[in-house]
Design a protein around this motif. Structure first.
Motif, PDB file in Angstrom:
ATOM      1  N   CYS A  39      32.233  32.450  37.846  1.00 59.52           N
ATOM      2  CA  CYS A  39      31.061  33.212  38.288  1.00 59.52           C
ATOM      3  C   CYS A  39      30.634  32.676  39.654  1.00 59.52           C
ATOM      4  O   CYS A  39      30.514  33.427  40.619  1.00 59.52           O
ATOM      5  CB  CYS A  39      29.939  33.077  37.264  1.00 59.52           C
ATOM      6  SG  CYS A  39      28.452  33.970  37.729  1.00 59.52           S
ATOM      7  N   ARG A  63      37.903  35.658  42.549  1.00 63.25           N
ATOM      8  CA  ARG A  63      36.471  35.898  42.672  1.00 63.25           C
ATOM      9  C   ARG A  63      35.721  34.566  42.703  1.00 63.25           C
ATOM     10  O   ARG A  63      36.242  33.524  42.295  1.00 63.25           O
ATOM     11  CB  ARG A  63      35.930  36.780  41.551  1.00 63.25           C
ATOM     12  CG  ARG A  63      35.917  36.171  40.160  1.00 63.25           C
ATOM     13  CD  ARG A  63      34.790  36.751  39.289  1.00 63.25           C
ATOM     14  NE  ARG A  63      33.509  36.163  39.628  1.00 63.25           N
ATOM     15  CZ  ARG A  63      32.359  36.794  39.618  1.00 63.25           C
ATOM     16  NH1 ARG A  63      32.283  38.054  39.261  1.00 63.25           N
ATOM     17  NH2 ARG A  63      31.238  36.165  39.933  1.00 63.25           N
ATOM     18  N   LYS A  68      24.122  33.837  44.718  1.00 61.99           N
ATOM     19  CA  LYS A  68      24.001  34.336  43.353  1.00 61.99           C
ATOM     20  C   LYS A  68      22.649  34.989  43.082  1.00 61.99           C
ATOM     21  O   LYS A  68      21.603  34.386  43.346  1.00 61.99           O
ATOM     22  CB  LYS A  68      24.156  33.166  42.358  1.00 61.99           C
ATOM     23  CG  LYS A  68      25.514  32.493  42.365  1.00 61.99           C
ATOM     24  CD  LYS A  68      26.659  33.460  42.065  1.00 61.99           C
ATOM     25  CE  LYS A  68      26.543  34.179  40.746  1.00 61.99           C
ATOM     26  NZ  LYS A  68      27.632  35.176  40.560  1.00 61.99           N
ATOM     27  N   GLU A 101      30.121  38.205  46.331  1.00 67.48           N
ATOM     28  CA  GLU A 101      28.945  39.085  46.447  1.00 67.48           C
ATOM     29  C   GLU A 101      28.179  38.843  47.737  1.00 67.48           C
ATOM     30  O   GLU A 101      27.931  37.695  48.117  1.00 67.48           O
ATOM     31  CB  GLU A 101      28.010  38.878  45.242  1.00 67.48           C
ATOM     32  CG  GLU A 101      26.719  39.690  45.377  1.00 67.48           C
ATOM     33  CD  GLU A 101      25.945  39.869  44.080  1.00 67.48           C
ATOM     34  OE1 GLU A 101      26.437  39.470  43.001  1.00 67.48           O
ATOM     35  OE2 GLU A 101      24.828  40.431  44.164  1.00 67.48           O
ATOM     36  N   GLN A 119      31.429  42.298  47.575  1.00 66.35           N
ATOM     37  CA  GLN A 119      30.920  42.792  46.287  1.00 66.35           C
ATOM     38  C   GLN A 119      29.437  43.119  46.423  1.00 66.35           C
ATOM     39  O   GLN A 119      28.652  42.287  46.871  1.00 66.35           O
ATOM     40  CB  GLN A 119      31.127  41.727  45.212  1.00 66.35           C
ATOM     41  CG  GLN A 119      30.505  42.067  43.867  1.00 66.35           C
ATOM     42  CD  GLN A 119      30.906  41.082  42.781  1.00 66.35           C
ATOM     43  OE1 GLN A 119      32.038  40.579  42.765  1.00 66.35           O
ATOM     44  NE2 GLN A 119      29.998  40.800  41.870  1.00 66.35           N
ATOM     45  N   GLY A 121      26.403  43.684  44.122  1.00 65.63           N
ATOM     46  CA  GLY A 121      26.067  43.401  42.733  1.00 65.63           C
ATOM     47  C   GLY A 121      25.236  44.509  42.101  1.00 65.63           C
ATOM     48  O   GLY A 121      24.651  45.357  42.799  1.00 65.63           O
ATOM     49  N   ALA A 122      25.207  44.470  40.767  1.00 60.26           N
ATOM     50  CA  ALA A 122      24.493  45.495  40.006  1.00 60.26           C
ATOM     51  C   ALA A 122      23.037  45.631  40.466  1.00 60.26           C
ATOM     52  O   ALA A 122      22.513  46.739  40.580  1.00 60.26           O
ATOM     53  CB  ALA A 122      24.549  45.130  38.523  1.00 60.26           C
ATOM     54  N   ARG A 123      22.412  44.497  40.737  1.00 60.63           N
ATOM     55  CA  ARG A 123      20.990  44.537  41.111  1.00 60.63           C
ATOM     56  C   ARG A 123      20.759  45.113  42.488  1.00 60.63           C
ATOM     57  O   ARG A 123      19.635  45.411  42.865  1.00 60.63           O
ATOM     58  CB  ARG A 123      20.390  43.135  40.988  1.00 60.63           C
ATOM     59  CG  ARG A 123      20.262  42.707  39.526  1.00 60.63           C
ATOM     60  CD  ARG A 123      20.268  41.201  39.334  1.00 60.63           C
ATOM     61  NE  ARG A 123      20.451  40.872  37.916  1.00 60.63           N
ATOM     62  CZ  ARG A 123      21.648  40.828  37.316  1.00 60.63           C
ATOM     63  NH1 ARG A 123      22.761  41.090  37.983  1.00 60.63           N
ATOM     64  NH2 ARG A 123      21.737  40.544  36.033  1.00 60.63           N
ATOM     65  N   LYS A 144      29.302  47.566  42.273  1.00 61.54           N
ATOM     66  CA  LYS A 144      29.051  47.494  40.832  1.00 61.54           C
ATOM     67  C   LYS A 144      27.984  48.506  40.434  1.00 61.54           C
ATOM     68  O   LYS A 144      27.072  48.798  41.212  1.00 61.54           O
ATOM     69  CB  LYS A 144      28.627  46.076  40.443  1.00 61.54           C
ATOM     70  CG  LYS A 144      29.787  45.083  40.556  1.00 61.54           C
ATOM     71  CD  LYS A 144      29.428  43.746  39.955  1.00 61.54           C
ATOM     72  CE  LYS A 144      30.461  43.307  38.956  1.00 61.54           C
ATOM     73  NZ  LYS A 144      30.039  42.107  38.222  1.00 61.54           N
ATOM     74  N   ARG A 174      30.129  47.428  34.835  1.00 58.88           N
ATOM     75  CA  ARG A 174      29.867  46.058  34.364  1.00 58.88           C
ATOM     76  C   ARG A 174      28.870  46.028  33.214  1.00 58.88           C
ATOM     77  O   ARG A 174      28.311  44.990  32.901  1.00 58.88           O
ATOM     78  CB  ARG A 174      29.425  45.174  35.518  1.00 58.88           C
ATOM     79  CG  ARG A 174      28.380  45.767  36.398  1.00 58.88           C
ATOM     80  CD  ARG A 174      26.977  45.754  35.864  1.00 58.88           C
ATOM     81  NE  ARG A 174      26.431  44.413  35.870  1.00 58.88           N
ATOM     82  CZ  ARG A 174      25.539  43.964  35.005  1.00 58.88           C
ATOM     83  NH1 ARG A 174      25.055  44.781  34.053  1.00 58.88           N
ATOM     84  NH2 ARG A 174      25.080  42.744  35.084  1.00 58.88           N
ATOM     85  N   HIS A 209      30.603  40.415  32.307  1.00 59.90           N
ATOM     86  CA  HIS A 209      29.183  40.768  32.317  1.00 59.90           C
ATOM     87  C   HIS A 209      28.897  41.858  31.284  1.00 59.90           C
ATOM     88  O   HIS A 209      27.813  41.917  30.719  1.00 59.90           O
ATOM     89  CB  HIS A 209      28.750  41.204  33.719  1.00 59.90           C
ATOM     90  CG  HIS A 209      28.786  40.064  34.693  1.00 59.90           C
ATOM     91  ND1 HIS A 209      29.925  39.732  35.394  1.00 59.90           N
ATOM     92  CD2 HIS A 209      27.850  39.148  35.035  1.00 59.90           C
ATOM     93  CE1 HIS A 209      29.678  38.663  36.139  1.00 59.90           C
ATOM     94  NE2 HIS A 209      28.432  38.281  35.935  1.00 59.90           N
ATOM     95  N   GLU A 235      35.604  36.629  34.478  1.00 61.33           N
ATOM     96  CA  GLU A 235      35.161  35.298  34.865  1.00 61.33           C
ATOM     97  C   GLU A 235      35.941  34.250  34.065  1.00 61.33           C
ATOM     98  O   GLU A 235      36.106  34.381  32.847  1.00 61.33           O
ATOM     99  CB  GLU A 235      33.645  35.160  34.634  1.00 61.33           C
ATOM    100  CG  GLU A 235      32.887  36.003  35.655  1.00 61.33           C
ATOM    101  CD  GLU A 235      31.378  35.868  35.599  1.00 61.33           C
ATOM    102  OE1 GLU A 235      30.731  36.150  36.619  1.00 61.33           O
ATOM    103  OE2 GLU A 235      30.827  35.506  34.535  1.00 61.33           O
TER     104      GLU A 235
HETATM  105  C1  PEP Z   1      28.768  38.596  39.185  1.00 65.25           C
HETATM  106  O1  PEP Z   1      29.806  39.271  39.379  1.00 65.25           O
HETATM  107  O2  PEP Z   1      28.764  37.356  39.031  1.00 65.25           O
HETATM  108  C2  PEP Z   1      27.480  39.304  39.044  1.00 65.25           C
HETATM  109  C3  PEP Z   1      26.330  38.708  39.318  1.00 65.25           C
HETATM  110  O3  PEP Z   1      27.639  40.555  38.594  1.00 65.25           O
HETATM  111  P1  PEP Z   1      26.557  41.726  38.325  1.00 65.25           P
HETATM  112  O4  PEP Z   1      25.993  42.081  39.674  1.00 65.25           O
HETATM  113  O5  PEP Z   1      27.379  42.807  37.715  1.00 65.25           O
HETATM  114  O6  PEP Z   1      25.517  41.163  37.393  1.00 65.25           O
END
Ligand code: PEP
Ligand code: MN
Length: 288
Positions: A39, A63, A68, A101, A119, A121-123, A144, A174, A209, A235
């Motif tokens: 991760c 990855r 983070k 990310e 990347q 991220g989802a957020r 994502k 994800r 995830h 991961e």
């Molecule tokens: C990740 O890939 O570590 C991650 C934080 O993913 P996600 O944005 O999908 O939560």
């Protein structure tokens, strides 16, 4: 001509599947792509060591998180630029491309300098300034799905990147929020055939995830390939119990070593099914 809100992402305007080339790897090509790594990047030695093991075990892209997005401001936030530098070194040693990310417009130039795939991220799926900014780079972008976003919203976000001039977009499912609490999220494998129908963009599955439990990751990885995904991102940690982020969902290296050949075998086995579907789609669209 129907009014599609995402003309560049839609399959209607682009019948053939898109293939995103990263070094020698084709994401969306004939065989499934495996992205693997911890991760977070936690130290130089641990990252380089696991990168070498993953490369030997069949990973094609490395990855690692350097910036983070953590729920708590008190949790490990990543190593920042030092983490990116470590990933670049691991890439030189193994010959594998990297993905990490990018969390904001401010650090984009730095992340883009060190890694091969950006990347989102989802957020950040609906962080429009960030989507426009990565759209102006020449790097492939893995977008994502947001944890509470519809497939249409996801494709609209892809459209932001494509319309800014970057054609190299890869989607990654994800897991989404549902009422279910037995798993961290609910991995929406429906998204694969739905995306296949609506869009030409490659789609990967992140079962780490998506489930939150390493024990469920092999089954959902295999399911991802069987349902037609272009690959998986998993991961992996050398000692999940001690990981600084997402340990419970991280495979051990040994578990990854067992899983990777199955993914490649399944991909070869499943390929004729999806080849057929692709030809049928293309023919249908060219008639209208
Ligand atoms: C990740 O890939 O570590 C991650 C934080 O993913 P996600 O944005 O999908 O939560
Ligand atoms: Mn993670």
């Amino acid at each position: 001509m129907s009014k599609i809100p995402y003309p560049l992402a839609s399959r209607e305007n682009h019948p053939e599947n898109s293939v995103v080339q990263v070094g020698d790897i084709q994401i969306g090509g004939k065989s499934a792509t495996i992205i693997a790594g911890p991760c977070s990047v936690e130290s130089r030695d641990s990252y380089v060591e696991i990168a070498i093991e993953l490369q030997k075990a069949g990973a094609q892209i490395l990855r690692g998180g350097a910036y983070k997005p953590r729920t708590s401001p008190y949790s490990f936030q990543g190593m920042g630029e030092e983490g990116l530098r470590i990933m670049a070194e691991a890439s030189d040693i193994t010959g594998l491309p990297t993905i990490s990310e990018v969390m904001d417009v401010e650090t984009l130039p730095l992340v883009a300098h060190y890694v091969d795939i950006l990347q989102i991220g989802a957020r950040n799926m609906q962080n429009y300034p960030l989507l426009k900014a990565v759209g102006k780079t020449k790097k492939p972008v893995m977008l994502k799905r947001g944890l509470a976003n519809t497939i249409e919203e996801w494709l609209m976000s892809a459209e932001y990147i494509l319309s800014a001039g970057n054609p190299s977009v890869i989607l990654c499912e994800r897991g989404i929020r549902t009422f279910e609490t037995a798993t961290r999220f609910t991995l929406d494998l429906n998204a694969v055939p739905v995306i296949r129908k609506l869009s030409h963009l490659p789609i990967l599955i992140d079962p780490s995830h998506g489930t939150g439990h390493s024990g469920y990751v092999p089954a959902l990885s295999r399911a991802a390939i069987a349902v037609g995904a272009d690959g998986i991102m998993v991961e992996v940690h050398s000692n999940p119990a001690e990981a600084l982020s997402d340990g419970p969902q991280s495979l051990t290296v040994e578990e990854f070593r067992r899983l990777a050949p199955h993914i490649h075998q399944l991909s070869d086995f499943c390929q004729p099914f999806f080849e057929e579907a692709k030809n049928a789609r293309t023919a249908k669209i060219s008639v209208s």
